[in-house]
Design a protein around this motif. Structure first.
Motif, PDB file in Angstrom:
ATOM      1  N   LEU A 230      70.549  64.300  30.029  1.00  0.00           N
ATOM      2  CA  LEU A 230      70.801  65.005  30.258  1.00  0.00           C
ATOM      3  C   LEU A 230      72.447  65.014  30.987  1.00  0.00           C
ATOM      4  O   LEU A 230      73.254  65.616  30.199  1.00  0.00           O
ATOM      5  N   GLU A 231      71.949  63.747  31.763  1.00  0.00           N
ATOM      6  CA  GLU A 231      73.160  63.827  32.602  1.00  0.00           C
ATOM      7  C   GLU A 231      74.337  63.192  31.006  1.00  0.00           C
ATOM      8  O   GLU A 231      75.867  63.278  31.312  1.00  0.00           O
ATOM      9  N   ASP A 232      74.123  62.392  29.835  1.00  0.00           N
ATOM     10  CA  ASP A 232      74.951  62.261  28.984  1.00  0.00           C
ATOM     11  C   ASP A 232      75.655  63.285  28.298  1.00  0.00           C
ATOM     12  O   ASP A 232      76.712  62.762  27.981  1.00  0.00           O
ATOM     13  N   PHE A 233      75.274  64.284  28.603  1.00  0.00           N
ATOM     14  CA  PHE A 233      75.628  65.486  27.996  1.00  0.00           C
ATOM     15  C   PHE A 233      76.900  65.599  28.744  1.00  0.00           C
ATOM     16  O   PHE A 233      78.378  66.233  28.442  1.00  0.00           O
ATOM     17  N   TYR A 234      77.021  65.684  30.423  1.00  0.00           N
ATOM     18  CA  TYR A 234      78.687  65.429  31.282  1.00  0.00           C
ATOM     19  C   TYR A 234      79.471  64.974  31.271  1.00  0.00           C
ATOM     20  O   TYR A 234      80.136  64.505  32.009  1.00  0.00           O
ATOM     21  N   ASP A 235      79.166  63.847  30.836  1.00  0.00           N
ATOM     22  CA  ASP A 235      80.457  62.491  30.570  1.00  0.00           C
ATOM     23  C   ASP A 235      80.000  61.824  29.551  1.00  0.00           C
ATOM     24  O   ASP A 235      79.338  60.575  29.369  1.00  0.00           O
ATOM     25  N   THR A 236      80.981  62.316  27.999  1.00  0.00           N
ATOM     26  CA  THR A 236      81.157  61.923  26.931  1.00  0.00           C
ATOM     27  C   THR A 236      82.161  62.143  26.883  1.00  0.00           C
ATOM     28  O   THR A 236      82.633  62.816  27.034  1.00  0.00           O
ATOM     29  N   ASP A 237      82.429  62.282  25.283  1.00  0.00           N
ATOM     30  CA  ASP A 237      83.643  62.361  24.441  1.00  0.00           C
ATOM     31  C   ASP A 237      82.994  63.357  24.192  1.00  0.00           C
ATOM     32  O   ASP A 237      84.594  64.398  23.602  1.00  0.00           O
ATOM     33  N   LEU A 238      82.262  63.165  22.655  1.00  0.00           N
ATOM     34  CA  LEU A 238      82.016  64.395  21.482  1.00  0.00           C
ATOM     35  C   LEU A 238      80.795  64.375  21.796  1.00  0.00           C
ATOM     36  O   LEU A 238      79.978  63.880  21.355  1.00  0.00           O
TER      37      LEU A 238
END
Length: 788
Positions: A230-238
């Motif tokens: 879930l944290e990957d959605f908070y800090d991604t480019d696209l």
């Protein structure tokens, strides 16, 4: 002597129960098509369901425990809970509140209810009415030739099951179905019983939703699950969302998308319909979401044709190759490709003969929009691609997911923070079921561990999946079916064919919380066994127990019910399995079923010894937020099926989607007032549909060309396998959808989905790819259906 009225009533009770919703229309009202999801209307809808089920206090109190630490896991979607920061106002969505309202209701379906209502008379109700009857409260039995379910003791019910199972000539004449709401503990024991009994016939809801994802991912990256947190959605480019509608199917995903957007992420949405939950979000827990304009989600919307996704993905790859040539080393991650993958050279060669204009035509998306999408992808490295059943239920769904992996591999966008694959699972523990070995194709490694721990040799031959089970029942190769939750009839394809099969069973057993149509299309004998819901307190040995589930991102966490059960006759699913095992296997069993009957901790100890990743299970599951299961690709470690420690590029084909002049492509979908086959209401608020489900969404140009008008009554036909399948009496609704494409609701149009229309390799029903003909409604059609 009976009077005429009583005689007529008796005649009706012996009629064949209806396998489908009644062919009747409500009063359709068209409202505004929404451009954003959630907000105050979602809050009001959640409250209204609690009011309707007369459980405002009981259900309202439970809502604040749903998806909270120390509370219970929502029984609807499998979207993950934040590891730590959970909203004190409520970590649930509108659909979760609707699911809870139906669990928390105090309305009861008792043996007295069944005495007053025959199976046939109940089948005349629609699915919404059937579901609103209340909670099942005691075991009931339908004897051979019976017209009404009647009460039965638990002991006699298990005796009946044991008698039928032990009378089979082979264990493979039984099948054991599982729905995604079953806990890890119950799932593990369920598959253990099936294997000790002697069969791998374990069809499950994965066979109808995300089997395609697992099949594709195992052979490309080495694990059949998503790789992001879930944290990957908070800090991604696209973030790219393909064939998935988060506003209805996973509403809490909207919060994650909003947070990602605030942190700078861009979003591309790919879907035939411009769904409200793809376009915008009003967060009901933020002032801006309540009184402000909310937030835009999608930066680029690509209105794909049904099954035009492969052409779109290859068009994007073709453009990325061209951009890499112009900007060497800036678009492709050559180090990642060299060190972590195999098959890149052959993958790249295929594009020498592909043409962008032709690919754009096949996809239904303009070349200009595809170029814009490719440019958004080209110079970004942290990319997440999400998908749902809009991809998995296509005939070439496995290949399309492999093509998604191809894009991530050339970008090096997998196995690093803010990047990876994300199949968005639907049911709450469907992923956990598979981890617990609910699988018709277990591996020898898995079976070896069971054998070493329990001391019996499990069957090694693969069993039947859902489609295989339906065909095997039809051929009378399967004679007993046990369903652990779900509504097998209404979830399955080819409704008429499936119903004909189920009626051939010697015994059908359904473990359920509520009445559904699957209880009314019965075997020669049938049992309904009531069980606890996820929100009910599960009390064993005078202590409230915890169970555990696994969410879409591989987190295993505890769940503890908070509601006082409304019946003292409930058994939990684990106890049902154990008592069935003891009754059936008796002294032949080498498993200590009595131990597991009284102790979830003992079950978890067994899981720890049989399934990797569950070390110290009983301690870690009680920790705040639970624990993550091992996921090697998440950390950049791959093992494709035929490669050594590498991810695999795949060569795929572009499908031929040609239609006859009078044909349309149909995809089934669900309304916003629905979860799987459970109908919460008759509205589809975001799409502007009120008080009706028998509608077909069509492009206005198609309506005009066919000589129809919006609002016309039509009948729908499918002719796969040389068989005429009919879904009568639908209303045309003009909608923003690609030409020659149509969308309808399931289960109303499952009757049009041939049991042979399946996804290649995963063998899932291809319910998002059904060729149909649309004809003016003929009232005489009903007589034709009755003769079929």
């Amino acid at each position: 002597m009976k009077n005429d009225q009583q005689q007529n009533t008796d005649d009706l009770t012996h009629k064949l129960p209806e396998a489908e919703n009644p062919y009747q229309l409500s009063k359709l009202k068209l409202t505004k098509v929404e451009k954003w999801a959630a907000g105050v209307p979602a809050v009001m809808a959640a409250v209204s369901d609690l009011i309707e089920d007369k459980t405002v206090l009981r259900g309202g109190k439970a809502l604040f425990k749903m998806n909270q630490m120390g509370g219970f896991d929502c029984s609807s979607c499998a979207w993950p809970d934040p590891d730590d920061d959970r909203s004190p106002l409520g970590e649930y969505c509108e659909n979760g509140a609707k699911a809870l309202a139906e669990e928390a209701t105090t309305k009861k379906v008792t043996a007295a209810f069944f005495k007053e209502n025959s199976v046939y008379s109940l089948s005349q109700l629609d699915d919404y009415q059937i579901g609103k009857m209340g909670r099942l409260t005691e075991p009931v039995y339908l004897p051979v030739g019976g017209t009404h379910y009647q009460p039965i003791t638990w002991e006699d019910a298990f005796g009946k099951i044991a008698s039928h199972l032990n009378a089979l000539e082979s264990p493979n004449e039984a099948a054991f179905y599982t729905s995604g709401r079953t806990s890890n503990e119950a799932s593990f024991l369920y598959q253990l019983f099936a294997k000790e009994f002697g069969t791998n016939n374990m069809p499950d809801c994965s066979n109808m939703c995300h089997e395609t994802s697992g099949t594709a991912l195992k052979t490309t990256i080495g694990i059949g699950k998503g790789t992001v947190t879930l944290e990957d959605f908070y800090d991604t480019d696209l973030i790219i969302i393909i064939g998935q509608n988060p506003g209805t199917n996973a509403p809490r995903m909207l919060s994650a998308l909003e947070k990602g957007k605030k942190n700078g992420a861009k979003i591309i949405a790919v879907n035939p319909l411009p769904e409200a939950g793809l376009m915008g979000f009003h967060n009901p827990q933020a002032i801006k979401g309540i009184i402000g304009s909310g937030g835009k989600l999608t930066d680029l919307f690509l209105p794909i044709k049904i099954n035009g996704d492969m052409a779109l993905l290859k068009a994007i790859e073709l453009l990325l190759i061209e951009l890499e040539k112009k900007n060497p080393g800036e678009v492709f991650d050559h180090e990642f490709i060299r060190d972590k993958t195999t098959g890149f050279e052959n993958f790249q060669k295929q594009f020498e003969n592909l043409d962008l204009d032709h690919l754009a035509f096949l996809s239904g998306v303009s070349k200009e929009l595809i170029i814009e999408a490719a440019e958004m992808i080209a110079f970004k490295k942290r990319i997440i691609i999400c998908w749902g059943m809009g991809l998995t239920q296509q005939p070439n769904g496995v290949d399309m997911i492999r093509e998604i992996v191809n894009i991530l591999l050339i970008k090096g966008s997998i196995g690093k923070p803010g990047a990876g694959v994300c199949p968005v699972r639907g049911h709450s523990n469907v992923q956990g079921n598979r981890t617990m070995l609910i699988d018709e194709k277990p591996t020898n490694e898995q079976l070896d561990r069971l054998q070493a721990y329990f001391g019996f040799n499990p069957p090694r031959n693969h069993g039947y999946d859902v489609v295989g089970t339906i065909k095997a029942i039809h051929e009378e190769k399967v004679k007993v079916m046990f369903c652990m939750g779900g509504n097998f009839l209404s979830a399955a394809p080819d409704t008429t064919y499936t119903a004909e099969a189920l009626r051939k069973l010697k015994l059908l057993v359904c473990v359920s919380t509520k009445l559904n149509r699957g209880h009314l299309i019965h075997g020669k004998e049938s049992l309904i066994l009531p069980t606890l819901s996820r929100s009910d307190m599960d009390i064993v040995n005078n202590e409230i127990q915890i169970i555990s589930t696994e969410n879409s991102m591989g987190v295993v966490q505890s769940s503890k019910g908070v509601l006082q059960p409304i019946s003292d006759q409930f058994l939990n699913e684990t106890q049902i399995v154990c008592r069935m095992a003891m009754a059936t296997l008796g002294e032949k069993s080498v498993v200590n079923w009595l131990l597991y009957h009284g102790s979830y901790d003992a079950v978890r100890d067994a899981i720890e010894n049989c399934i990797p990743g569950f070390e110290n299970y009983n301690v870690r599951v009680r920790e705040k937020g639970g624990f993550y299961l091992p996921n090697a690709p998440r950390h950049g470690e791959f093992k494709a099926k035929e490669s050594a420690d590498r991810a695999a590029f795949t060569l795929t084909e572009i499908p031929d989607n040609e239609l006859e002049a009078d044909e349309y492509m149909m995809a089934t979908t669900r309304t916003h007032d629905q979860f799987n086959t459970t109908i919460y209401g008759m509205d589809d608020r975001y799409r502007g549909i009120k008080n009706e489900r028998r509608v077909i969404f069509m492009n206005q140009n198609d309506i005009d060309k066919a000589g129809f008008k919006a609002g016309d009554k039509v009948d729908l036909f499918n002719y796969n396998d040389g068989i005429e399948r009919i879904a009568p009496l639908f209303l045309i609704v003009s909608y923003q959808i690609p030409e020659r494409n149509t969308v309808t609701y399931f289960p109303e149009t499952n009757v049009l989905v041939s049991v042979n229309n399946v996804v290649k390799e995963s063998n899932m029903p291809a319910s998002k790819y059904v060729k149909i003909k649309v004809k003016k409604h003929d009232p005489a059609i009903y007589q034709k259906i009755k003769r079929m």
